[in-house]
Enzyme design. Structure first.
Site, mmCIF file in Angstrom:
data_model
loop_
_atom_site.group_PDB
_atom_site.id
_atom_site.type_symbol
_atom_site.label_atom_id
_atom_site.label_comp_id
_atom_site.label_asym_id
_atom_site.label_seq_id
_atom_site.Cartn_x
_atom_site.Cartn_y
_atom_site.Cartn_z
ATOM 1 N N HIS A 97 -17.994 17.732 -14.572
ATOM 2 C CA HIS A 97 -18.661 17.913 -13.279
ATOM 3 C C HIS A 97 -20.151 18.093 -13.551
ATOM 4 C CE1 HIS A 97 -19.450 18.476 -9.233
ATOM 5 N NE2 HIS A 97 -18.584 19.415 -8.903
ATOM 6 N N GLY A 98 -20.817 16.961 -13.604
ATOM 7 C CA GLY A 98 -22.253 16.962 -13.884
ATOM 8 C C GLY A 98 -23.051 16.686 -12.630
ATOM 9 N N ALA A 99 -22.446 16.956 -11.458
ATOM 10 C CA ALA A 99 -23.096 16.604 -10.192
ATOM 11 C C ALA A 99 -23.253 17.834 -9.311
ATOM 12 C CB ALA A 99 -22.248 15.565 -9.460
ATOM 13 N N TYR B 281 -24.036 22.126 -9.942
ATOM 14 C CA TYR B 281 -23.359 23.064 -10.836
ATOM 15 C C TYR B 281 -24.055 23.065 -12.203
ATOM 16 C CZ TYR B 281 -20.226 23.277 -6.927
ATOM 17 O OH TYR B 281 -19.746 23.467 -5.657
ATOM 18 N N GLN C 112 -11.123 17.658 -13.580
ATOM 19 C CA GLN C 112 -12.582 17.852 -13.555
ATOM 20 C C GLN C 112 -12.965 19.147 -14.268
ATOM 21 O OE1 GLN C 112 -14.764 18.641 -9.790
ATOM 22 N NE2 GLN C 112 -16.119 16.976 -10.390
HETATM 23 C C1 FMN Z 1 -14.050 20.677 1.018
HETATM 24 C C2 FMN Z 1 -14.644 19.833 -0.080
HETATM 25 C C3 FMN Z 1 -14.476 20.234 -1.397
HETATM 26 C C4 FMN Z 1 -15.025 19.469 -2.425
HETATM 27 N N1 FMN Z 1 -14.846 19.873 -3.725
HETATM 28 C C5 FMN Z 1 -15.382 19.131 -4.730
HETATM 29 C C6 FMN Z 1 -15.159 19.501 -6.075
HETATM 30 O O1 FMN Z 1 -14.454 20.477 -6.378
HETATM 31 N N2 FMN Z 1 -15.751 18.756 -7.044
HETATM 32 C C7 FMN Z 1 -16.529 17.654 -6.744
HETATM 33 O O2 FMN Z 1 -17.028 16.981 -7.651
HETATM 34 N N3 FMN Z 1 -16.720 17.258 -5.473
HETATM 35 C C8 FMN Z 1 -16.156 17.967 -4.464
HETATM 36 N N4 FMN Z 1 -16.328 17.546 -3.179
HETATM 37 C C9 FMN Z 1 -17.077 16.285 -2.927
HETATM 38 C C10 FMN Z 1 -16.092 15.123 -2.767
HETATM 39 O O3 FMN Z 1 -15.323 14.910 -3.931
HETATM 40 C C11 FMN Z 1 -16.795 13.798 -2.421
HETATM 41 O O4 FMN Z 1 -17.521 13.329 -3.535
HETATM 42 C C12 FMN Z 1 -17.694 13.930 -1.195
HETATM 43 O O5 FMN Z 1 -17.035 14.660 -0.170
HETATM 44 C C13 FMN Z 1 -18.075 12.556 -0.631
HETATM 45 O O6 FMN Z 1 -16.930 11.765 -0.430
HETATM 46 P P1 FMN Z 1 -16.161 11.604 0.996
HETATM 47 O O7 FMN Z 1 -17.175 11.081 1.978
HETATM 48 O O8 FMN Z 1 -15.087 10.599 0.665
HETATM 49 O O9 FMN Z 1 -15.654 12.931 1.393
HETATM 50 C C14 FMN Z 1 -15.750 18.278 -2.129
HETATM 51 C C15 FMN Z 1 -15.891 17.873 -0.800
HETATM 52 C C16 FMN Z 1 -15.344 18.638 0.224
HETATM 53 C C17 FMN Z 1 -15.503 18.164 1.652
#
Ligand code: FMN
Ligand code: SF4
Length: 441
Positions: free
Chosen positions: A167-169, A172, A101
């Site tokens: 990472h366009g979400a 950021y 990413q």
């Molecule tokens: C501790 C933590 C760190 C995360 N770090 C990132 C990240 O670095 N980049 C990103 O795009 N999403 C990040 N996310 C979001 C997750 O990738 C995911 O899209 C989000 O938690 C929803 O999915 P889930 O319900 O399966 O957790 C993070 C989520 C958590 C809980």
């Protein structure tokens, strides 16, 4: 007919053995300077062994000024390539693909950087939650960062990785340009949607010019910003709609993007991402202190979390601004469906997935082509193997308590939901297992 979850997913330049991707998530495993560590390799191997088709890394800065927290491995210089090569090889040994990413935090950070205490952004407004200050990027700054993304993609390809994700979400730097609630520019990078999308489209074109057409490139996008979901931020605009994001995705695909990864929310964290059944404000008041003292909203925020009454009000508001617990699984699917109808490339959806029948239905109904999972895989690293063995859900599923989230700023990432473990010691043993094997033996 064979189970759709275990049908390979073909992209233009990549084939993945099943429909489950490990979504971006990790802890502060690496060295302060952004060089990688064995713990990060150990972390990714937990999921490769557990059967996911591909792992999408967590946030990897393309430039030191784009870091959001210390101790996350970067891809900002060629010296980093051998680490990513070693990590990719270790994951490949388990028949799992690895997508890196490419990221830049802009004004949104967790802990500011020693070398670059001030972030940069589409705007010069502080981030509203912590009050992190930033400089409005000049055209020259924009060109530099576009170039850093392209070099990051080239390094990922040179490291033998299987692709990159922009990472366009989640608030950021790319979101800071895309979002109508954040971008207040009056030049060709602000105003109408086409202008706000210019930055990310220039990144895609620069990557294609640098690595060619035959390297996988996907984009994670917040389909809907829900920018003013919290009462604290009601004075802000709502930000981009799903329809606007669908248009951006069409342009991205025309410019050379091979897949879209659908997320939600204009910040991280956001009440809808990761959507929680609860928020442990007690732990937050402890782990959040460094963040709070790094921005300019320190007094307000420390008061908010350290006073029992305001902490409880914030907890309630945060949970209510999300979705009810029984709607967390697949909460972004309606957005993914809208985007899938707009584009010709595969769509991956993130948000709460942990039940095989729900995932199967999402794919069969045409809402998405695959799902990405973060927290439920942290809770059950082998979830995909459990699905393969015929189980619909893990015996001890993720409770969406978000304790992993509130711990991560200070403590190693892992599942901190004690009710899922026989004892506190067993939980901590599992958390600390990411440091085995150690780097030096
Ligand atoms: C501790 C933590 C760190 C995360 N770090 C990132 C990240 O670095 N980049 C990103 O795009 N999403 C990040 N996310 C979001 C997750 O990738 C995911 O899209 C989000 O938690 C929803 O999915 P889930 O319900 O399966 O957790 C993070 C989520 C958590 C809980
Ligand atoms: S701490 Fe464990 S149960 Fe709670 S959200 Fe994180 S992974 Fe799920």
């Amino acid at each position: 007919m064979s189970d759709v979850i275990f049908q390979p997913l073909g992209f233009r330049n990549l084939s993945v053995k099943n429909r489950v991707f490990r979504s971006n998530i990790s802890g502060r495993f690496d060295n302060y300077d952004g060089s990688g560590s064995q713990a990060r390799i150990n972390w990714e191997l937990k999921f490769a062994r557990g059967g996911v088709g591909a792992i999408i890394s967590s946030f990897v800065p393309v430039h030191p000024r784009g870091r959001i927290i210390p101790n996350y491995a970067t891809i900002d210089r060629d010296e980093r390539i051998p680490f990513w090569r070693a990590l990719g090889k270790a994951v490949h040994d388990h028949d799992c693909k690895y997508i890196l990413q490419l990221s830049h935090g802009g004004r949104q950070r967790d802990i500011p950087d020693l070398e670059y205490p001030k972030g940069q952004s589409s705007t010069n407004k502080k981030d509203p939650l912590h009050g992190f200050e930033c400089d409005r990027m000049t055209i020259a700054d924009i060109k530099d960062v576009v170039g850093a993304f392209a070099e990051g993609a080239r390094r990922a390809r040179d490291a033998g990785l299987d692709g990159v994700e922009l990472h366009g979400a989640n608030g950021y730097l790319i979101t800071q340009f895309l979002s109508s609630a954040i971008n207040d520019r009056t030049d060709e990078y602000g105003g109408p949607l086409q202008n706000r999308a210019r930055f990310v489209l220039e990144i895609v074109k620069a990557i294609r010019a640098r690595v060619g057409r035959d390297f996988h490139l996907q984009m994670k996008i917040s389909a809907a910003d829900h920018n003013n979901a919290l009462a604290l931020l009601k004075h802000e605009g709502p930000g981009n709609t799903v329809e606007e994001s669908a248009q951006v995705c069409k342009w991205l695909v025309e410019a050379g993007v091979d897949a879209i990864h659908v997320s939600t929310g204009s910040s991280f964290p956001h009440p809808r991402n990761p959507a929680g059944a609860d928020l442990d404000v007690g732990m937050l008041s402890h782990t959040y202190e460094q963040l709070a003292s790094s921005g300019t909203n320190t007094f307000r925020n420390l008061l908010l979390f350290h006073n029992a009454l305001t902490a409880e009000l914030f907890r309630k508001q945060w949970v209510e601004a999300g979705v009810p617990k029984d709607q967390i699984e697949g909460l972004t699917l309606p957005d993914a469906r809208t985007i899938k109808q707009a584009v010709s490339v595969p769509v991956i959806c993130t948000g709460g997935f942990q039940t095989a029948s729900v995932i199967r239905k999402a794919i069969s109904d045409g809402d998405c082509d695959g799902v990405s999972i973060a927290r439920p895989l942290v809770a059950n690293n082998d979830l995909v193997k459990q699905f393969a063995a015929g189980r619909d859900r893990a015996d001890k599923p993720c409770t969406y308590c978000n304790k992993c989230l509130v711990h991560v700023v200070e403590h190693p990432i892992g599942c901190y939901e004690e009710s899922r473990f026989p004892s506190t010691e067993a939980m901590l043993r599992e958390v600390m297992s990411v440091f085995q094997p150690p780097a030096f033996q």
